[in-house]
Design a protein around this motif. Structure first.
Motif, mmCIF file in Angstrom:
data_model
loop_
_atom_site.group_PDB
_atom_site.id
_atom_site.type_symbol
_atom_site.label_atom_id
_atom_site.label_comp_id
_atom_site.label_asym_id
_atom_site.label_seq_id
_atom_site.Cartn_x
_atom_site.Cartn_y
_atom_site.Cartn_z
ATOM 1 N N ARG A 142 15.085 -2.589 9.874
ATOM 2 C CA ARG A 142 14.906 -1.704 11.096
ATOM 3 C C ARG A 142 14.734 -2.835 12.091
ATOM 4 N NH1 ARG A 142 13.826 0.347 15.270
ATOM 5 N NH2 ARG A 142 12.637 2.381 15.724
ATOM 6 N N SER A 143 15.343 -2.535 13.222
ATOM 7 C CA SER A 143 15.184 -3.341 14.248
ATOM 8 C C SER A 143 14.312 -2.739 15.474
ATOM 9 C CB SER A 143 16.681 -3.872 14.994
ATOM 10 O OG SER A 143 17.160 -2.561 15.641
ATOM 11 N N TYR A 144 13.835 -3.472 16.411
ATOM 12 C CA TYR A 144 12.796 -2.814 17.432
ATOM 13 C C TYR A 144 13.116 -3.532 18.913
ATOM 14 C CZ TYR A 144 10.059 -1.688 13.222
ATOM 15 O OH TYR A 144 9.651 -1.064 11.943
ATOM 16 N N ARG A 150 8.102 -5.659 16.925
ATOM 17 C CA ARG A 150 8.712 -6.481 15.919
ATOM 18 C C ARG A 150 7.567 -7.468 15.180
ATOM 19 N NH1 ARG A 150 12.429 -9.532 18.915
ATOM 20 N NH2 ARG A 150 13.368 -7.663 19.460
#
Length: 550
Positions: A142-144, A150
């Protein structure tokens, strides 16, 4: 005839069976005499095939791998299938040619290859375009967008907690603000401790947004990127009930839970009976809008309340007349402003304060403003969109009462009709019907998507009317929000029809100023846009301009 048709059908079925048998024999039963190998991804190989002699193509990738392959057959009758070395048929890709084709498949558990054959001699190009090994087939990490989220996510992976994060957010207030790309700002809306869901009502696009939970933590979030000058209000709703009902019923269920964000420092209005009757707000730095209502002027005007009835409309409504400081009824150039949804622009928009500040700053001359009540939403939706009876009521009954109360007869070119949404639409249609009374329009997020043939017909009826009728002596100011675009769920675009109307007005020779701001369909923005329109119509902004607020 029936017998003949039956024999034809039987013959066709026999041919199909034979065809399938030939294909199966050509690529499976017959042992490949030629073996080729794919050596690299995206590196095409050319395969020469002798008639009825199959070729085996070994691909990159072990069992369970996700593979992509492209074929270029030049129209020759090639048969291509995925086959096991033990003769098992897994999948057919081409039958008798088909030209170009790209396929994606999983490599079988047993050793396999591409079996290629043709009833004619020829060549084809085969390119393996991708290969993802089975061990790499998992969801990406999962990227933020938010750097701070993050960091928090990484901390939680190391069995940390959110206590310090919430302490910081409580001190800073929400939404969380971080630098974005290309001069924009990253906003992260936050909520704590919900069980099932969190939704936001309002925001940049004045829509309903779902917040996402950060793992299994008590942090719910949504990050958006906004340009300078963005202005909006919003509410948060925790654990909105879900149930078996219509789409609309489930959508409006958010109203049972929506209230001001407890961590936001800028509630609107500042005083409210409870959080359900209050919104939270945000203003990004920069931009063309100014909060004139916050300026306290020494010289203030006077507000009077009146009631007016209409036999034809079969109703009675409130109007409020505001005389700014310095109002001079003997001066024929004194402007007269009409504002639809008057109670909203007084109570939530504080337009009387903005007028005081604008007059004191010399931005506009002293004037009189008439705030016209819409009674309720049902009456509003009936009267404001292109209603002849309401237009006559404004041009005769209301204008006569105002002239009597103020003791002067304003010139049409100094008389402005203004409003937002349906109010903007109504201002335009009434002025075009009665230019002898109203010579200027100040339209905020005008609902020019509306049509008498259907609300969402896609036809800009007002633009068509302008294009097909003689030019009227009316000046225009049109404002719209950059976030007021179609959402694809039955809500029409505001922005595009306003742009269209501006272009048609300009082509027809009208004096028109069109401004766009990073705002939504929201009184929180309109209360700052209306003063901009007054400056444009009564001040020094160039006519025929299109300006995008920065």
């Amino acid at each position: 005839m029936f017998i003949q048709s039956r024999f034809i059908a039987q013959a066709v079925r026999a041919l199909l069976v034979v065809g399938v048998g030939v294909f199966s024999q050509s690529v499976h039963a017959m042992s490949p005499e030629v073996i080729e190998q794919i050596d690299a991804i995206h590196d095409p190989i050319r395969v020469d095939v002798v008639a009825n002699k199959p070729v085996a193509i070994h691909l990159l990738g072990d069992s369970g791998a996700l593979v992509g392959v492209s074929f270029e057959t030049s129209g020759l009758p090639f048969d291509i299938a995925l086959a096991g070395k033990d003769g098992t048929h897994y999948r057919q890709f081409l039958a008798q040619g088909e030209g170009r084709k790209h396929v994606v498949f999983m490599m079988p558990d047993k050793p396999s290859y591409l079996a290629v054959s043709s009833s004619e001699a020829g060549s084809l190009a085969i390119t393996q375009t991708s290969m993802v090994a089975e061990k790499d087939l998992h969801a990406p990490k999962r990227s933020y967008q938010s750097p701070r989220l993050r960091v928090l996510a990484e901390k939680l992976e190391q069995e940390g907690n959110t206590d310090a994060f919430w302490q910081d957010i409580t001190k800073e207030g929400t939404p969380m603000v971080e630098p974005g790309n290309k001069g924009e700002t990253l906003l992260t809306f936050l909520a704590r401790g919900a069980e099932r869901n969190v939704k936001m009502l309002g925001g940049p696009a004045n829509d309903i947004y779902a917040l996402e939970r950060l793992g299994n933590s008590d942090v719910w979030f949504r990050t958006v990127s906004v340009p300078a000058g963005t202005l909006f209000s919003y509410q948060l709703a925790k654990d909105v009930p879900d149930f078996d009902g219509s789409k609309r019923a489930r959508r409006v269920a958010i109203l049972a839970k929506a209230k001001a964000d407890p961590l936001n420092r800028y509630p609107w209005p500042t005083k409210a009976p409870d959080a359900y009757n209050q919104s939270s707000t945000f203003r990004a730095g920069g931009g063309a809008l100014e909060p004139w209502f916050e300026v306290v002027s020494e010289a203030q005007g006077a507000l009077s309340h009146h009631r007016i009835a209409s036999v034809e409309l079969e109703n009675e409504r409130d109007i409020w007349i505001y005389r700014s400081a310095g109002f001079d009824s003997s001066d024929p150039d004194t402007p007269l402003l009409f504002v639809f949804d008057g109670e909203q622009f007084l109570r939530k928009g504080h337009l009387d304060r903005s007028i005081d500040a604008l007059v004191a700053a010399g931005k506009i001359p002293p004037l009189a403003a008439v705030f016209v009540s819409s009674i309720d939403n049902v009456v509003r939706a009936k009267e404001l969109p292109d209603n002849d009876a309401f237009a006559a009521f404004m041009a005769k009954d209301v204008l006569s009462l105002v002239r009597e109360e103020l003791g002067f007869s304003p010139r049409a070119e100094r008389t402005i009709l203004s409003g937002s949404s349906f109010g903007g639409l109504g201002s335009t249609t009434i002025a075009l019907k009665h230019p002898e009374a109203f010579g200027a329009v100040l339209s905020l997020s005008g609902s020019y998507w509306w049509s008498d043939k259907g609300a969402y017909s896609g036809a800009n009826m007002i633009a068509r009317r302008v294009a097909t009728h003689d030019r009227a002596p009316v000046r225009f100011y049109l404002a719209a929000g950059l976030f007021e675009t179609s959402r694809g769920d039955g809500f029409a675009s505001i922005l595009e029809p306003n742009r269209h109307l501006h272009d048609v007005l300009l082509a027809k020779g009208y004096s028109v100023v069109h401004q766009e701001f990073p705002t939504a369909h929201d009184m929180f923005a309109w209360r700052e846009q209306l003063p901009q329109g007054l400056i444009a119509l009564l001040g020094s902004v160039d006519a025929n301009a299109r300006v995008v607020g920065k």
